[in-house]
Design a protein around this motif. Structure first.
Motif, mmCIF file in Angstrom:
data_model
loop_
_atom_site.group_PDB
_atom_site.id
_atom_site.type_symbol
_atom_site.label_atom_id
_atom_site.label_comp_id
_atom_site.label_asym_id
_atom_site.label_seq_id
_atom_site.Cartn_x
_atom_site.Cartn_y
_atom_site.Cartn_z
ATOM 1 N N PHE A 36 0.809 -1.216 0.000
ATOM 2 C CA PHE A 36 0.000 0.000 0.000
ATOM 3 C C PHE A 36 0.846 1.273 0.000
ATOM 4 O O PHE A 36 0.344 2.367 0.240
ATOM 5 N N HIS A 37 2.154 1.128 -0.266
ATOM 6 C CA HIS A 37 3.055 2.273 -0.375
ATOM 7 C C HIS A 37 3.063 3.117 0.917
ATOM 8 O O HIS A 37 2.931 4.344 0.889
ATOM 9 N N LEU A 38 3.220 2.450 2.036
ATOM 10 C CA LEU A 38 3.226 3.121 3.336
ATOM 11 C C LEU A 38 4.661 3.265 3.825
ATOM 12 O O LEU A 38 5.589 2.693 3.272
ATOM 13 N N ARG A 39 4.827 4.044 4.908
ATOM 14 C CA ARG A 39 6.176 4.385 5.343
ATOM 15 C C ARG A 39 6.732 3.463 6.428
ATOM 16 O O ARG A 39 7.908 3.169 6.451
ATOM 17 N N ASN A 40 5.881 3.047 7.371
ATOM 18 C CA ASN A 40 6.386 2.290 8.508
ATOM 19 C C ASN A 40 5.224 1.583 9.213
ATOM 20 O O ASN A 40 4.080 1.620 8.746
ATOM 21 N N ARG A 41 5.503 0.944 10.321
ATOM 22 C CA ARG A 41 4.487 0.189 11.072
ATOM 23 C C ARG A 41 3.329 1.073 11.505
ATOM 24 O O ARG A 41 2.157 0.708 11.368
#
Length: 210
Positions: A192-197
């Motif tokens: 989902f093209h997210l940055r981190n947890r």
């Protein structure tokens, strides 16, 4: 048990610094660094997430990229999570909610490369940067959140991440290996093209996937 995480404490109030030092010294996985000794994690006690605080965090990380930062603030506004994580902070806590155990677990998580922040600030991460991009189909053809789904395993892992559990705790509770837990989170953030947890949990909550 491996080597304890070495921690430095930064606070303008000497009494607050002494109290924080005493609470962390009681935790077996943590050792408070001596003066001049390198620390893996710096705990900063501040009133609020002010520009000068962010400048100090960035300057410190430029000087030592290996050192992580946990910020404990008296006041935390809705948009503070964005500023904090953009500056490289790994942990964000309200002073009123900062028990000795919670601070210790946040420090250990930061040393392991995990992010921790109050659940009510998770949504703020989706109002900035890639949060908007994650709602649109990606280059690999992944559909927007409304048409996407998480597997039961991914939901189970993210629920425990949202509860502030560490990788080892999640692995024990779900009977997975720590490597599997790490892989699950990595797959969700990549898909989902997210940055981190933290961003992954915010995304899942906001999209109604948890």
């Amino acid at each position: 048990m491996g080597e304890p995480v070495r921690v430095s404490i930064v606070a303008q109030d000497p009494i607050l610094e002494a109290g924080t030092r005493a609470s962390l010294q009681c935790h077996g996985d943590i050792a408070v660094a001596l003066s001049g000794e390198r620390a893996q994690v710096a705990v900063m006690m501040v009133d609020r997430v002010a520009p000068q605080v962010m400048h100090a965090v960035r300057a410190g990380r430029e000087a030592d990229q290996r050192q992580e930062v946990v910020l404990v603030a008296t006041e935390l506004a809705a948009g503070d999570a964005v500023q904090a994580f953009a500056a490289g902070i790994r942990g964000l806590l309200r002073r009123s909610e900062c028990t000795a155990e919670r601070l210790a677990s946040t420090v250990v998580a930061a040393a392991a490369g995990d992010c921790t922040l109050p659940p009510d600030l998770l949504d703020g991460l989706l109002e900035h940067g890639q949060g908007a991009d994650a709602r649109r189909p990606g280059a690999d053809g992944v559909p927007a959140p409304g048409g996407s789904a998480l597997s039961e395993r991914e939901r189970a892992v993210l629920r425990l991440v949202a509860d502030g559990r560490e990788t080892e705790e999640i692995a024990r509770e779900l009977c997975y290996s720590p490597r599997t837990v790490t892989t699950v989170v990595h797959d969700v953030t990549r898909r989902f093209h997210l940055r981190n947890r933290a961003h992954a949990v915010a995304f899942a909550l906001r999209a109604g996937l948890l």
